[in-house]
Design a protein around this motif. Sequence first.
Motif, short mmCIF file in Angstrom:
data_model
loop_
_atom_site.label_atom_id
_atom_site.label_comp_id
_atom_site.label_asym_id
_atom_site.label_seq_id
_atom_site.Cartn_x
_atom_site.Cartn_y
_atom_site.Cartn_z
N TRP A 299 0.85 -1.20 0.00
CA TRP A 299 0.00 0.00 0.00
C TRP A 299 0.88 1.25 0.00
O TRP A 299 0.89 2.03 0.95
CB TRP A 299 -0.90 0.02 1.24
CG TRP A 299 -1.95 -1.04 1.30
CD1 TRP A 299 -2.56 -1.66 0.25
CD2 TRP A 299 -2.53 -1.61 2.49
NE1 TRP A 299 -3.48 -2.58 0.69
CE2 TRP A 299 -3.50 -2.57 2.06
CE3 TRP A 299 -2.37 -1.39 3.85
CZ2 TRP A 299 -4.25 -3.31 2.97
CZ3 TRP A 299 -3.12 -2.13 4.75
CH2 TRP A 299 -4.05 -3.07 4.31
N PRO A 300 1.64 1.49 -1.05
CA PRO A 300 2.60 2.60 -1.05
C PRO A 300 1.95 3.98 -1.00
O PRO A 300 2.62 4.97 -0.67
CB PRO A 300 3.37 2.40 -2.37
CG PRO A 300 2.41 1.65 -3.24
CD PRO A 300 1.67 0.73 -2.33
N ASN A 301 0.65 4.06 -1.33
CA ASN A 301 -0.03 5.36 -1.32
C ASN A 301 -0.83 5.60 -0.04
O ASN A 301 -1.62 6.55 0.02
CB ASN A 301 -0.97 5.45 -2.53
CG ASN A 301 -0.23 5.33 -3.84
OD1 ASN A 301 0.81 5.96 -4.03
ND2 ASN A 301 -0.75 4.52 -4.76
N LEU A 302 -0.63 4.77 0.97
CA LEU A 302 -1.38 4.90 2.22
C LEU A 302 -1.14 6.28 2.83
O LEU A 302 -0.01 6.67 3.09
CB LEU A 302 -0.95 3.80 3.21
CG LEU A 302 -1.78 3.68 4.48
CD1 LEU A 302 -3.19 3.18 4.16
CD2 LEU A 302 -1.11 2.73 5.47
N GLN A 303 -2.22 7.01 3.05
CA GLN A 303 -2.14 8.38 3.57
C GLN A 303 -2.30 8.45 5.09
O GLN A 303 -1.59 9.19 5.76
CB GLN A 303 -3.23 9.23 2.91
CG GLN A 303 -3.13 9.33 1.41
CD GLN A 303 -1.88 10.05 0.96
OE1 GLN A 303 -1.63 11.18 1.36
NE2 GLN A 303 -1.07 9.39 0.14
N THR A 304 -3.25 7.70 5.62
CA THR A 304 -3.62 7.84 7.02
C THR A 304 -3.93 6.49 7.64
O THR A 304 -4.61 5.66 7.02
CB THR A 304 -4.88 8.74 7.17
OG1 THR A 304 -4.64 10.00 6.53
CG2 THR A 304 -5.21 8.98 8.64
N ILE A 305 -3.42 6.27 8.85
CA ILE A 305 -3.94 5.20 9.69
C ILE A 305 -4.40 5.87 10.99
O ILE A 305 -3.84 6.88 11.42
CB ILE A 305 -2.91 4.09 9.99
CG1 ILE A 305 -1.74 4.61 10.82
CG2 ILE A 305 -2.42 3.45 8.72
CD1 ILE A 305 -0.81 3.51 11.28
N THR A 306 -5.46 5.33 11.56
CA THR A 306 -5.94 5.87 12.83
C THR A 306 -6.18 4.73 13.78
O THR A 306 -6.85 3.75 13.45
CB THR A 306 -7.20 6.74 12.65
OG1 THR A 306 -7.60 7.26 13.94
CG2 THR A 306 -8.35 5.98 12.04
N THR A 307 -5.57 4.83 14.95
CA THR A 307 -5.64 3.79 15.96
C THR A 307 -5.30 4.41 17.31
O THR A 307 -4.81 5.53 17.38
CB THR A 307 -4.68 2.64 15.60
OG1 THR A 307 -4.89 1.55 16.48
CG2 THR A 307 -3.23 3.08 15.69
N TRP A 308 -5.55 3.69 18.38
CA TRP A 308 -5.23 4.23 19.70
C TRP A 308 -3.72 4.34 19.89
O TRP A 308 -2.97 3.43 19.55
CB TRP A 308 -5.80 3.33 20.80
CG TRP A 308 -7.25 3.57 21.07
CD1 TRP A 308 -7.89 4.77 21.11
CD2 TRP A 308 -8.24 2.57 21.35
NE1 TRP A 308 -9.23 4.58 21.39
CE2 TRP A 308 -9.47 3.25 21.55
CE3 TRP A 308 -8.21 1.18 21.45
CZ2 TRP A 308 -10.65 2.58 21.84
CZ3 TRP A 308 -9.38 0.51 21.74
CH2 TRP A 308 -10.59 1.21 21.94
N HIS A 309 -3.29 5.47 20.46
CA HIS A 309 -1.89 5.68 20.82
C HIS A 309 -1.68 5.67 22.33
O HIS A 309 -0.56 5.42 22.79
CB HIS A 309 -1.41 7.04 20.30
CG HIS A 309 -1.34 7.14 18.82
ND1 HIS A 309 -0.86 8.27 18.17
CD2 HIS A 309 -1.70 6.28 17.83
CE1 HIS A 309 -0.93 8.09 16.86
NE2 HIS A 309 -1.44 6.89 16.63
#
Length: 563
Positions: A299-309
């Motif tokens: 997924w070289p174009n992946l812009q955003t991941i959202t998960t708990w930090h």
Amino acid sequence: MKKEKNANLITFALSWVGKKNKKALDKAAKNCAKSEEKTLRGILEYAKDSEWGKAHHFSEILEAKSADGLYERWQKNVPIQDYEDLRPYIERHKNGEENVLFPGKPMMYATTSGTTKEPKWIPITNEYYQNIFSKMSKLWLYSFIMHRPKTFWGKCVSIVGKSIEGYAPDGTVCGSVSGVTQRDCPEFIKGLYSAPADVFAIKDYTARYYALMRSGIEQNVTLLVTANPSTIIELQKNVDQYLDDYIDDIEHGTLSKKVNIEPEIRSVLEARYSPNPARAAELRELKAKYGRILPKHYWPNLQTITTWHCGNTSVYRDKYKDYFPEQTLDQEFGYFASECRAGLVMNGADDTVLFPHNHYFEFTEIGDESESPKFLQLHQLQKGKRYIPYITTFGGLYRYNMNDMVECTGSYNTIPTIQFIQKINGIVSMTGEKLSERQFIDAVAETEKELGQKAAFFVGFADLQESAYHIYIEFQKQDLDQAFCDKFAACVDQKLKSENVEYAAKRDSFRVKEPVGHRLVENSFEKYKAAMIEKGARDGQFKMNLLMQDEKRREYFKELVIR
């Protein structure tokens, strides 16, 4: 060109609705205190004619002329609640009664683990879902675009719960709010998902992960959404194990028979596939070049991941820190529970902006353990201090103790921002399982009965690195071997699965590993206590929890294990 045009249209649509809700947030942020008062009055007005509202004098509270008068009446008439206080009222709603905690009946229930064997059924009212949760979701999607404008230029891999997990006695559905949101979203949004919502009804988690990644790895994914970062680790493990099967499926437009997928779900998925030999060839080339291929490769174009930090999640994030492309924004998921979506991350960092125009918040400061602690309003929080939040919502939760520790980290105009630190009051949670000490004690007691052997002493520790619980047991019969100890730990595991729905889900999905049993020497507790007193603990006040996440204390028990 057509794909780019569609991407621009989707981005425009999401931005248009998102900006409207951001304006509402920015308006509330100009005067947090005023927004709080307005929200509390709105909730009181909404629920004043319900049985609960009448019993707790909501109409009289509303007669207060000032904010201070309003809060004084509120605190005087409404006690602090936990789920067990509300359970009898919720049970009445589940059995078909209306106007108990709020007007009418819930549209659904969100299920999550409680401190007892019975799970929590959190009511979701139409008022909360349509005017709070839905609008916050639109702003949440827009927050991605604010920081990565091309987030919706490709597909989205989104991990949600099942929209329908069961039914209340009166027929009202229970399930995942996020699952319902995905199920009911507009068609142009559904087209963004890499796989249909049907995949979340696959019971076998290995098969579920397979279906998600077989679909996702074939496509240009630009957004990855999952609350638990441990899920990212499990998805990649599935890739590591089944990559060749994915490639074969993609090449031929099939879905492997190796994984256990229900026939009706399999037919839905298979209807979406067609042979794609070009993508299969690309994946084979990536494997030949890199060996182990990661999201930054497929997924070289992946812009955003959202998960708990926040909280305990750093150990999982450390494991995937090199997985993603350099341009990918890893955005905190925000302070979000089944009971309440309290706010959103708006600055691209880890700070949740609480929404005073949607919920009413109160707090007590950590360390204030008096019988009458001082309750603070949201606008009174101070940066750097830690608090316990109590929420009041349009979903029938009133002064509800979230059992969380949060820290004030700054502000968004006049609204304080927070980060989640940990669960409190005897609850341990490595990856969302929220296992209570009471559940652990009960599971050990049931195991003693089933196996016919008593423990003279026991204690459990959560190991974040291993994502597993370690159970240290001193058996009354010291001649019991390690094989029996392993059997005892496995039985405790089964009891915990039956007592805690979140623990069962995390175990079944491999995010929590099977517990590990250890035999302790005779008089282990006395030896531990003596060591603590030698270090300064007071003999008369000595006490300890039996379920902890505490590596320093665990080190003492490691020394007491029978080798």
